[in-house]
Scaffold this motif. Structure first.
Motif, PDB file in Angstrom:
ATOM      1  N   ARG A 174      -0.700   5.969   6.873  1.00  0.00           N
ATOM      2  CA  ARG A 174      -0.905   5.493   5.494  1.00  0.00           C
ATOM      3  C   ARG A 174      -1.657   4.168   5.481  1.00  0.00           C
ATOM      4  N   THR A 175      -1.343   3.305   6.438  1.00  0.00           N
ATOM      5  CA  THR A 175      -2.021   2.010   6.469  1.00  0.00           C
ATOM      6  C   THR A 175      -3.506   2.198   6.778  1.00  0.00           C
TER       7      THR A 175
ATOM      8  N   GLU B 232       7.888   5.999  -0.755  1.00  0.00           N
ATOM      9  CA  GLU B 232       7.500   5.988   0.667  1.00  0.00           C
ATOM     10  C   GLU B 232       8.175   4.834   1.401  1.00  0.00           C
TER      11      GLU B 232
ATOM     12  N   GLN C 290       3.940   7.684  10.350  1.00  0.00           N
ATOM     13  CA  GLN C 290       3.566   7.832   8.932  1.00  0.00           C
ATOM     14  C   GLN C 290       3.074   6.500   8.359  1.00  0.00           C
ATOM     15  N   PHE C 291       3.755   5.414   8.738  1.00  0.00           N
ATOM     16  CA  PHE C 291       3.332   4.087   8.285  1.00  0.00           C
ATOM     17  C   PHE C 291       1.906   3.796   8.792  1.00  0.00           C
TER      18      PHE C 291
ATOM     19  N   THR D 151       8.662   9.095  13.458  1.00  0.00           N
ATOM     20  CA  THR D 151       8.086   9.571  12.194  1.00  0.00           C
ATOM     21  C   THR D 151       7.763   8.390  11.281  1.00  0.00           C
ATOM     22  N   ALA D 152       8.716   7.447  11.178  1.00  0.00           N
ATOM     23  CA  ALA D 152       8.491   6.279  10.310  1.00  0.00           C
ATOM     24  C   ALA D 152       7.272   5.498  10.774  1.00  0.00           C
ATOM     25  N   ILE D 153       7.167   5.273  12.075  1.00  0.00           N
ATOM     26  CA  ILE D 153       6.070   4.437  12.592  1.00  0.00           C
ATOM     27  C   ILE D 153       4.729   5.172  12.474  1.00  0.00           C
TER      28      ILE D 153
ATOM     29  N   ILE E 177      11.879   5.662   1.929  1.00  0.00           N
ATOM     30  CA  ILE E 177      12.026   6.708   2.966  1.00  0.00           C
ATOM     31  C   ILE E 177      11.812   6.079   4.345  1.00  0.00           C
ATOM     32  N   MET E 178      10.809   5.214   4.439  1.00  0.00           N
ATOM     33  CA  MET E 178      10.538   4.564   5.727  1.00  0.00           C
ATOM     34  C   MET E 178      11.738   3.726   6.183  1.00  0.00           C
TER      35      MET E 178
ATOM     36  N   ARG F 289       6.666  15.531  10.065  1.00  0.00           N
ATOM     37  CA  ARG F 289       7.450  14.690  10.970  1.00  0.00           C
ATOM     38  C   ARG F 289       6.705  14.582  12.297  1.00  0.00           C
TER      39      ARG F 289
ATOM     40  N   HIS G  96       0.828  -1.218   0.000  1.00  0.00           N
ATOM     41  CA  HIS G  96       0.000   0.000   0.000  1.00  0.00           C
ATOM     42  C   HIS G  96       0.857   1.262   0.000  1.00  0.00           C
ATOM     43  N   LEU G  97       2.170   1.095   0.194  1.00  0.00           N
ATOM     44  CA  LEU G  97       3.073   2.246   0.129  1.00  0.00           C
ATOM     45  C   LEU G  97       3.619   2.365  -1.287  1.00  0.00           C
TER      46      LEU G  97
ATOM     47  N   GLN H 233      14.351   5.992   7.508  1.00  0.00           N
ATOM     48  CA  GLN H 233      13.994   6.507   8.841  1.00  0.00           C
ATOM     49  C   GLN H 233      14.193   5.423   9.900  1.00  0.00           C
ATOM     50  N   LEU H 234      13.776   4.199   9.581  1.00  0.00           N
ATOM     51  CA  LEU H 234      13.934   3.117  10.547  1.00  0.00           C
ATOM     52  C   LEU H 234      15.407   2.828  10.822  1.00  0.00           C
TER      53      LEU H 234
END
Lengths: 254, 539
Positions: free
Chosen positions: B293-294, A93, B289-290, B285-287, A96-97, B278, A88-89, A100-101
């Motif tokens: 979006r989900t 995206e 934003q994820f 931010t990653a968690i 980028i994720m 952010r 779904h990304l 970030q992780l």
């Protein structure tokens, strides 16, 4: 240097990997081969830390990986056998994720992602959901994610799966280039021709045990066989392939 | 040969009405458990309603209306939940198209599976009420009782079919749009249908409500004059909905299937409209934003969340309709607004927390495992943030916009301060023992205790209704406001402390573990040391 010492993995009563020991050195590409179900992907998952081993030790640069797993993960890149991604990304995206992780600095990572997307010909589809991507495009996303943090150890499980000829040729050269720049590359594939061209050494696994661990050149001389395919067939293929193909044809004719 | 094909397709379509992707990887075979739970829930509702028939002396029309509208609600929810499985989807087309199957076989198997699911739902929900109520609702005489039985089941089947076919018709009309627009519109239609079914269930009977038409149909068949004038509307509505659904189904087979195949594999992206701010450090931010979006893009998670929002609306409507609330003219006072905002905060927080536990693309969670480069405590701190961003913040912001436009600023600010503390306390309570990155951990069905959840919800509603009455006074009395603020502040701190302490030693969880075969009771001999530790420490 990546070292596996007597690594075993059992699932209930089944031993998938049985006392496997080998070394993958920096500066060379080590091929990890074996028929389906021989324990290749299980070994890969243990090396990544995704799966715990039943016994043995995995060392990276002399240190057991479990001692500081987080530091080890920072230096490792992995392309899994199956292209499981968050569909779904979009490709952008997702990358980028991952950046970030992995706690990578935002601006240089964004530039690196942009370059990787361009070089892998994904830039035009960077905002498209991965669910619309072809198998090859997904593989490119996985490769980009594995390379994003410039890892010292690269674990590639069937990285050529679904790639078009052009990208496969690029990847083949890239693997050699990365090894030449001092990275440890462990490469698992069923494409023996590619392995023969890319790898300096091969480790052949059969029913969870190592049956060969040497340079391809030395194996050729030792076994008096002309190609890696014939070496592999002799060591890891038990079936009479011609007879089986004849039987299959007979079955569908019956 | 054709019968064998039909049987295989029918079975596959029927079982596919439950989404298997939500289940834990190690919970194989639990689909039957999940289906069993749904059936048990319907039978439980049926039993509750039928017990009321034992000594019934109340008004008949109210019961008839309640039974029929409950039946329509259950079928409506089924229709919304099985939205994707009623028409052939891309997977059906790609898997079945290369096989030597006639479109007619697929069509008949699909219709049969959908009809079976509808029949099973109506059957389970009315298994006991369908035996207990018809004699109670019938006039005197054996023949009248038999007529009542027939009328009851006809009315139930008719009303259920009407709702289901109406949903199919709407879906079929939407499917006439280009497929991409249809998929986008579907998500909104599903959520709208969910909220519509839940909120109309609690409305007072009125001539435009289909449940009243089917009460009329039932009464016209039993010979009662009550609402019988609406029976023709029920028949016309039923016929129209069946015709609409049949047309939608036929169109889907002649038009939609071809459209699915012809649809290009790559759909154009939406450019730069995917930007999100952010939310703290890069991990948070990653968690977050994820998670955003989900929740926005996953149909099943959106529907589940809409279900909780619908429940919130239901609670608000129910509260406003209680005799006490009607007597105090609550609906017209500030208490209604206070109650609604607090209830909505609670259902959003609880709903988001439940939805976070349901995975999406479970096999893809390896990326979170592999990139866990900062240690569990940082992850666990980041995991809490999505609940605040997706549940507490939206309700608080919407309430702020509403209150500042309606009330004096100091009154609005006072309630917002209290509402914020409600949200924080509840979010931390919900986050206790939650060590999962949203949508990434497998889910094992059958663990939740529905009866306990219902009791907890009722208890919470009671607490909220008392708190709202107190707050109404506190908004005009600074001393009372200070007391209430202090209580909620302490509650928030305690909840935070409990959540943080519980996660200090924890690791991020990616697999919903099987409950232990032997459950430890946590008994201690000296009141301090757990019994098991004595041997370990050589005591």
């Amino acid at each position: 240097m990546l070292e596996l010492k007597n690594v075993s993995k059992s699932f209930s009563s089944i031993t998938a990997v049985d006392h496997v020991s080998f070394t993958a050195r920096a500066g060379e590409v080590t091929g990890y081969l074996g028929p389906n179900g021989s324990g290749k992907s299980t070994t890969m998952k243990m090396i990544t830390g995704l799966m715990e081993m039943t016994s043995g030790a995995i060392l990276f640069e002399g240190e057991p990986i479990q001692r500081d797993l987080l530091a080890y993960k920072r230096r490792m890149g992995y392309v899994p056998e199956e292209p499981h991604l968050y569909a779904h990304l979009s490709g952008l995206e997702y990358l980028i994720m991952v950046g970030q992780l992995r706690d990578l600095p935002a601006k240089p990572t964004a530039e690196r992602i942009d370059s990787l997307l361009r070089l892998f010909s994904l830039h035009g589809d960077r905002n498209v959901a991965i669910s619309s991507y072809s198998k090859g495009m997904r593989q490119k996303v996985l490769l980009s994610a594995a390379l994003l943090h410039n890892p010292d150890l690269l674990l590639l499980d069937e990285p050529f799966s679904g790639l078009d000829v052009g990208t496969a040729l690029v990847l083949r050269s890239l693997i050699q280039e990365l090894a030449a720049r001092g990275k440890v590359v462990l490469f698992s594939s069923h494409e023996l021709e590619t392995v023969e061209r890319v790898c300096s050494r091969v480790v052949i696994l059969h029913r969870g045990k190592i049956v060969a661990d040497d340079s391809i050149e030395h194996l050729r001389t030792l076994m008096e066989l002309p190609t890696l395919e014939s070496i592999f067939s002799q060591l890891a293929v038990e079936q009479d392939t011609t007879a089986i193909s004849r039987e299959i044809a007979d079955v569908i004719n019956a | 040969m054709k019968q064998a094909q039909f049987r295989v397709l029918y079975r596959q379509f029927l079982f596919r009405m439950v989404d298997l992707e939500l289940l834990s990887t190690s919970a194989h075979g639990d689909v039957s458990k999940l289906l069993g739970q749904i059936a048990a829930l319907l039978l439980f509702v049926s039993m509750l309603f039928s017990l009321a028939a034992l000594n019934f002396k109340g008004p008949r029309p109210f019961v008839e209306y309640l039974l029929i509208s409950t039946n329509m609600l259950a079928v409506g929810l089924l229709a919304v939940l099985s939205w994707e499985s009623t028409f052939p989807d891309r997977r059906d087309v790609l898997v079945l198209a290369p096989l030597p199957l006639r479109a007619r076989s697929i069509f008949i198997a699909k219709v049969a599976a959908v009809a079976s699911a509808l029949g099973l739902t109506i059957g389970a929900l009315n298994a006991l009420t369908g035996i207990a109520w018809p004699p109670v609702l019938a006039p005197d005489g054996f023949i009248a009782v038999l007529r009542s039985y027939a009328a009851y089941w006809i009315a139930m089947l008719g009303s259920g079919t009407f709702v289901f076919c109406s949903v199919l018709t709407v879906q079929g009309l939407a499917a006439l749009l280009p497929r991409r627009q249809f998929l986008r519109l579907s998500a909104f239609l599903q959520m709208a249908a969910f909220c519509f079914f839940l909120s109309t269930y609690f409305m007072n009977p009125s001539p435009w409500l289909p449940s009243v038409w089917f009460v009329g149909l039932f009464n016209s068949m039993t010979g009662s004059p009550v609402s019988a004038a609406f029976a023709p509307r029920a028949l016309i509505g039923l016929a129209a909905s069946i015709l609409g659904a049949a047309t939608a189904f036929l169109l889907s087979y002649f038009r939609t299937i071809r459209k699915i195949v012809e649809e290009p594999d790559i759909l154009p992206g939406s450019g730069g409209r995917r930007w999100l701010p952010r939310f703290g450090d890069s991990l948070a931010t990653a968690i977050v934003q994820f998670s955003i979006r989900t929740l926005l893009r996953s149909r099943q998670h959106r529907v589940m969340f809409a279900f909780y929002v619908g429940i919130g609306f239901t609670f608000v409507i129910l509260f406003l309709k209680t005799p006490r609330a009607q007597q105090d003219r609550i609906a017209e006072s500030d208490a209604a607004l206070l109650f609604s905002t607090v209830v909505m905060m609670c259902v959003w927080v609880v709903g988001a927390r439940v939805v976070f536990s349901m995975p999406l693309a479970l096999h893809a969670n390896w990326i979170f495992r592999l990139t866990e480069v900062r240690g569990a405590p940082k992850y666990l701190a980041a995991i809490r943030r999505p609940l605040f961003v997706l549940a507490v913040a939206p309700v608080w912001t919407a309430t702020a916009a509403l209150l500042f436009s309606m009330w004096p600023w100091w009154r609005a600010a006072a309630h917002l301060a209290l509402l914020g503390l409600w949200g924080i306390a509840l979010a931390y309570i919900c986050l206790r023992d939650f060590q999962k990155i949203p949508f990434t951990c497998s889910y094992r069905p059958g663990k939740s205790y529905i009866h306990m959840a219902v009791l907890a919800a009722l208890g919470l509603l009671l607490v909220i209704s008392i708190a709202v009455r107190f707050e109404l006074q506190a908004l005009d009395d600074p001393a009372k406001f200070a007391v209430m603020f202090a209580i909620l502040l302490v509650a928030s701190f305690c909840a935070r402390w409990a959540a943080v302490t519980a996660s200090e030693e924890a690791a991020v969880q990616f697999e919903d573990l099987e409950p232990p075969a032997i459950q430890g009771l946590g008994l201690t001999r000296d009141g301090v040391m757990p019994l098991g530790l004595e041997t370990e420490k050589g005591v």
